[in-house]
Write a protein that holds these residues in place. Sequence first.
Motif, PDB file in Angstrom:
ATOM      1  N   VAL A  24       0.858  -1.184   0.000  1.00  0.00           N
ATOM      2  CA  VAL A  24       0.000   0.000   0.000  1.00  0.00           C
ATOM      3  C   VAL A  24       0.895   1.235   0.000  1.00  0.00           C
ATOM      4  O   VAL A  24       1.868   1.305   0.729  1.00  0.00           O
ATOM      5  N   ASN A  25       0.574   2.175  -0.867  1.00  0.00           N
ATOM      6  CA  ASN A  25       1.338   3.414  -0.977  1.00  0.00           C
ATOM      7  C   ASN A  25       0.378   4.590  -0.993  1.00  0.00           C
ATOM      8  O   ASN A  25      -0.628   4.568  -1.710  1.00  0.00           O
ATOM      9  N   GLU A  26       0.714   5.627  -0.220  1.00  0.00           N
ATOM     10  CA  GLU A  26      -0.077   6.852  -0.257  1.00  0.00           C
ATOM     11  C   GLU A  26       0.375   7.643  -1.478  1.00  0.00           C
ATOM     12  O   GLU A  26       1.504   8.090  -1.558  1.00  0.00           O
ATOM     13  N   TYR A  32      -4.689   5.981  -1.076  1.00  0.00           N
ATOM     14  CA  TYR A  32      -3.731   4.881  -1.074  1.00  0.00           C
ATOM     15  C   TYR A  32      -4.036   3.937  -2.229  1.00  0.00           C
ATOM     16  O   TYR A  32      -5.195   3.726  -2.576  1.00  0.00           O
ATOM     17  N   LEU A  47      -4.800   1.624   9.127  1.00  0.00           N
ATOM     18  CA  LEU A  47      -4.563   2.796   8.284  1.00  0.00           C
ATOM     19  C   LEU A  47      -5.701   3.813   8.371  1.00  0.00           C
ATOM     20  O   LEU A  47      -5.563   4.941   7.917  1.00  0.00           O
ATOM     21  N   LYS A 111     -10.426   8.364   4.159  1.00  0.00           N
ATOM     22  CA  LYS A 111      -9.237   7.862   3.482  1.00  0.00           C
ATOM     23  C   LYS A 111      -9.716   6.762   2.547  1.00  0.00           C
ATOM     24  O   LYS A 111     -10.534   5.934   2.916  1.00  0.00           O
ATOM     25  N   ASN A 113      -8.795   3.649  -0.384  1.00  0.00           N
ATOM     26  CA  ASN A 113      -7.812   2.690  -0.912  1.00  0.00           C
ATOM     27  C   ASN A 113      -8.325   2.224  -2.260  1.00  0.00           C
ATOM     28  O   ASN A 113      -9.462   1.797  -2.392  1.00  0.00           O
TER      29      ASN A 113
END
Length: 117
Positions: A24-26, A32, A47, A111, A113
Amino acid sequence: EYVTPGGYELEKILNRGSVAYTHVNEVWPNVYIGDETAKDKYNLKKLGITHILNAAEGTWNNVDTGAGYYTGMDIVYYGVVAEDITTFDLSQYFFSAAQFIEATLSNPQSKTNKTFN
């Protein structure tokens, strides 16, 4: 305040190889991208993920989740049933996916994903 780097700056970063791969990368503040993260309820909670956009929904994909998978997690889910083949036209979902992301980011507590196969 976050400022999106220009094309030249992004190219320098990519060529430098300084960005390590993780599951996982922001990629933008509170956005993300991940693969296996979508199946990892513990890390999603850790997260603080509140929304999931799955661009690989379907039983034939590696990320076989759906809205029911996140029951009881207080996660808003949007899935795109897409085949992971070069001839599949994913662009037909760009606008609706962008609307989902925009609505998510309009709440500073959210947030999201994105999951790709």
